[in-house]
Design an enzyme around this catalytic site. Sequence first.
Site, mmCIF file in Angstrom:
data_model
loop_
_atom_site.group_PDB
_atom_site.id
_atom_site.type_symbol
_atom_site.label_atom_id
_atom_site.label_comp_id
_atom_site.label_asym_id
_atom_site.label_seq_id
_atom_site.Cartn_x
_atom_site.Cartn_y
_atom_site.Cartn_z
ATOM 1 N N SER A 140 -27.326 37.518 28.881
ATOM 2 C CA SER A 140 -26.349 36.475 28.560
ATOM 3 C C SER A 140 -25.328 36.398 29.678
ATOM 4 O O SER A 140 -24.994 37.417 30.293
ATOM 5 C CB SER A 140 -25.634 36.788 27.242
ATOM 6 O OG SER A 140 -24.543 35.896 27.036
ATOM 7 N N TYR A 153 -21.248 41.840 21.534
ATOM 8 C CA TYR A 153 -22.378 41.102 22.106
ATOM 9 C C TYR A 153 -22.365 41.203 23.626
ATOM 10 O O TYR A 153 -23.384 41.525 24.249
ATOM 11 C CB TYR A 153 -22.301 39.642 21.660
ATOM 12 C CG TYR A 153 -23.439 38.785 22.155
ATOM 13 C CD1 TYR A 153 -24.681 38.826 21.529
ATOM 14 C CD2 TYR A 153 -23.264 37.915 23.227
ATOM 15 C CE1 TYR A 153 -25.730 38.029 21.974
ATOM 16 C CE2 TYR A 153 -24.302 37.117 23.677
ATOM 17 C CZ TYR A 153 -25.530 37.181 23.049
ATOM 18 O OH TYR A 153 -26.555 36.390 23.489
#
Length: 259
Positions: A140, A153
Site C-alpha cells: 500500500s 494498516y
Amino acid sequence: MQQSEFVGTVAMVTGAGQGIGAAVARALAAEGAVVAAVDRDPGPLTALAAELPAVRPYVLDVADTRAVDTAVEEIERHLGPVTTLVNVAGILRTAPAVELADQDWAETFAVNTTGVFHTCRAVGRRMAARGRGAVVTVGSNAAGVPRAGMAAYAASKAAATMFTRCLGLELARSGVRCNIVSPGSTDTAMQRALWGADQEAAQQRVVDGDLAAWRVGVPLGRIAAPADVAEAVVFLASDRARHITMHDLYVDGGATLRA
C-alpha cells in the site's frame, strides 16, 4: 500471436475472493496460468471458480501457518509447482493510534504481515530449490506515507514490504524475484467501506484531497480500478521484468507524490 509465458504454469493468489485479489486471479488466468485462488471466505471463491475454469479454489486463512504449509503442499501435488505467488490478502482496521484495540492491531498484523511471511516461506523455499519463481506482494502507498487513523494498516504493510525486499535479496542468487506493488485508493469493498453513505461524494474527496486529514489528492484525477493494480502485478511476475527485484511499484495515480 506469441503465446503467453504463463501458459501451463501455476500461480497462487491470496485474498482472491474479491477486489484486487480477484482481479489478479482473472488477469493471470487470462494469461493461461492455472490459478490456486486462496481466501478464507468460500463463497466468493466458489463464484470465481465457476466463472473461470482455470481457477482452483482453496479456503485458507493465511494467518494459520500449518494450514498454509498444508495448502501449498496440496496445491503443488495437484496442480504442479507454483511459479508465481501473489500476496493480496489483507484487512483494514481504522482508529486513532492511541485508541487502537490490541485485538485490531494483532489481527491486522496476523493477516497483512505474518500471512505474507507464511506464504512466502512455504512457497519461497520450493521456488529457491527449483531455481525460478516470482513473488509479488500487494502492499500500500500507506506504507510510505503516514495516514491518520490507519496506523496498524500502514505499519503492517510497511513490514510486509520490507520483508518482501529482504526475501528478494536472499533469493536473488536462486533465480527468484520478489517485488511489491503498492496501490493507493482503489475501488474495492474495503475502500468503499470507508466512504459511508454518500459514496460519490466520498470518492470525490479522495480524488480532490483532504487537508484536514493531511491527504494529497490524486493527480491523475481518478482512483484505481482493481484491474489497474492487477496489470502491474502481472508485469512484475512476468519475464518482461526479469531484471527487476526488490522493487516497490506505486500504482496510486501520483497520490503520494512518490514521497
